[in-house]
Design an enzyme around this catalytic site. Structure first.
Site, PDB file in Angstrom:
ATOM      1  N   ARG A 193      64.033  20.910 -54.085  1.00 52.38           N
ATOM      2  CA  ARG A 193      63.773  22.304 -54.235  1.00 52.38           C
ATOM      3  C   ARG A 193      64.000  22.762 -55.492  1.00 52.38           C
ATOM      4  O   ARG A 193      63.720  24.055 -55.567  1.00 52.38           O
ATOM      5  CB  ARG A 193      64.853  23.143 -53.404  1.00 52.38           C
ATOM      6  CG  ARG A 193      64.308  23.544 -51.793  1.00 52.38           C
ATOM      7  CD  ARG A 193      65.490  23.753 -50.917  1.00 52.38           C
ATOM      8  NE  ARG A 193      65.001  24.848 -49.975  1.00 52.38           N
ATOM      9  CZ  ARG A 193      65.250  24.537 -48.642  1.00 52.38           C
ATOM     10  NH1 ARG A 193      65.283  23.121 -48.258  1.00 52.38           N
ATOM     11  NH2 ARG A 193      65.023  25.452 -47.749  1.00 52.38           N
ATOM     12  N   ARG A 200      61.676  33.181 -34.836  1.00 49.82           N
ATOM     13  CA  ARG A 200      61.975  31.593 -34.409  1.00 49.82           C
ATOM     14  C   ARG A 200      63.495  31.446 -33.758  1.00 49.82           C
ATOM     15  O   ARG A 200      64.176  32.290 -34.269  1.00 49.82           O
ATOM     16  CB  ARG A 200      62.010  30.719 -35.841  1.00 49.82           C
ATOM     17  CG  ARG A 200      62.365  29.519 -35.960  1.00 49.82           C
ATOM     18  CD  ARG A 200      62.030  28.531 -36.905  1.00 49.82           C
ATOM     19  NE  ARG A 200      63.063  28.806 -38.146  1.00 49.82           N
ATOM     20  CZ  ARG A 200      62.846  28.014 -39.211  1.00 49.82           C
ATOM     21  NH1 ARG A 200      61.995  27.155 -39.446  1.00 49.82           N
ATOM     22  NH2 ARG A 200      64.123  28.245 -39.973  1.00 49.82           N
TER      23      ARG A 200
HETATM   24  P1  AMP Z   1      66.088  24.913 -44.476  1.00 50.63           P
HETATM   25  O1  AMP Z   1      66.431  24.258 -43.182  1.00 50.63           O
HETATM   26  O2  AMP Z   1      65.373  23.687 -45.013  1.00 50.63           O
HETATM   27  O3  AMP Z   1      65.308  26.185 -44.488  1.00 50.63           O
HETATM   28  O4  AMP Z   1      67.487  24.880 -45.138  1.00 50.63           O
HETATM   29  C1  AMP Z   1      68.375  25.694 -44.763  1.00 50.63           C
HETATM   30  C2  AMP Z   1      69.465  26.004 -46.020  1.00 50.63           C
HETATM   31  O5  AMP Z   1      70.141  24.732 -46.361  1.00 50.63           O
HETATM   32  C3  AMP Z   1      68.844  26.544 -47.283  1.00 50.63           C
HETATM   33  O6  AMP Z   1      68.388  27.895 -46.985  1.00 50.63           O
HETATM   34  C4  AMP Z   1      69.638  25.965 -48.230  1.00 50.63           C
HETATM   35  O7  AMP Z   1      70.970  26.834 -48.113  1.00 50.63           O
HETATM   36  C5  AMP Z   1      70.329  24.869 -47.677  1.00 50.63           C
HETATM   37  N1  AMP Z   1      69.552  23.598 -48.127  1.00 50.63           N
HETATM   38  C6  AMP Z   1      68.521  22.768 -47.632  1.00 50.63           C
HETATM   39  N2  AMP Z   1      67.914  22.027 -48.478  1.00 50.63           N
HETATM   40  C7  AMP Z   1      68.330  22.311 -49.589  1.00 50.63           C
HETATM   41  C8  AMP Z   1      68.405  21.920 -51.062  1.00 50.63           C
HETATM   42  N3  AMP Z   1      67.240  20.710 -51.138  1.00 50.63           N
HETATM   43  N4  AMP Z   1      68.796  22.492 -51.963  1.00 50.63           N
HETATM   44  C9  AMP Z   1      69.663  23.151 -51.820  1.00 50.63           C
HETATM   45  N5  AMP Z   1      69.942  23.966 -50.804  1.00 50.63           N
HETATM   46  C10 AMP Z   1      69.246  23.371 -49.639  1.00 50.63           C
END
Ligand code: AMP
Length: 219
Positions: free
Chosen positions: A94, A133
């Protein structure tokens, strides 16, 4: 066993762009592993591990967790034998720093990245999708009050668990997550375009997305 020609993949896109849904559909047909860092981190929180406790607040606020923590989880997962037939990294990297760390990890594991798929979806669609969602507390299945409602209100079709809105899917937090996406994750798009790995998908209909994607990955 059916295999795609390009099967070591990264999915990039704003939260709610459909990365997880498409990854799930691909993994149902091909022997690839879906690695969602969001799911892995939420699981750590559910289990109450030290890692889970340290990332809980940041995640609730929609902020990114530190690069090294998320890289460690991904690196450990990529070493499992089931990743030999292909993997989809959903939500990682990310940041540019994470992309550099991923490249080091893959080199160490003697794996190669075949394609980076960018799901480009307009903000108004993202906002509508995310704020409607709902997920299952028990098995993590995702539904949508508007586009994909469960058969019975508030109950998971798959395991009968209770459905709830993720705390980071509230309108305030979604706005923060979108801002962070544009600030930190957007530069990755240029990074992977320069590396000639990027493939952009602008369709929002799941059927069309799958057709376009399969054409690209199977040639
Ligand atoms: P997601 O389900 O992919 O939207 O991720 C939910 C949350 O997990 C994000 O808002 C971040 O707080 C954390 N997160 C997931 N992937 C990452 C990543 N690659 N780097 C940093 N934080 C992450």
């Amino acid at each position: 066993m059916k295999q795609l020609k390009k099967r070591n993949l990264v999915f990039i896109g704003a939260p709610g762009a459909g990365k997880g849904t498409v990854a799930g559909a691909l993994c149902a047909e091909y022997p690839m592993v879906h690695i969602s860092t969001g799911d892995l981190l939420r699981n750590e929180i559910r289990l109450g591990t030290t890692l889970g406790r340290s990332v809980n607040t940041l995640m609730q606020q929609g902020k990114l967790v530190p690069d090294h923590l998320v890289t460690e989880i991904v690196s450990a997962r990529l070493q499992s034998p089931d990743c030999a037939n292909g993997f989809i990294l959903d939500g990682y990297p990310r940041t540019i720093h994470q992309a550099e760390l991923l490249s080091e990890t893959l080199e160490r594991l003697q794996k190669r990245l075949d394609r980076v798929i960018y799901f480009k979806v307009p903000d108004d669609i993202i906002l509508q999708r995310l704020t409607s969602r709902i997920s299952c507390r028990q098995c993590g299945a995702v539904f949508n009050i508007i586009f994909m409602p469960p058969k019975q209100d508030g109950i998971c079709d798959h395991c009968g668990g209770i459905l709830f809105q993720r705390p980071d899917d509230s309108i305030e937090t979604v706005t923060t997550r979108l801002r962070i996406f544009y600030e930190q994750t957007n530069p990755l798009i240029d990074h992977y375009a320069d590396a000639q790995l990027l493939f952009e998908i602008t369709d929002t209909d799941k059927g069309k997305v799958m057709t376009t994607l399969l054409e690209e990955l199977d040639c």
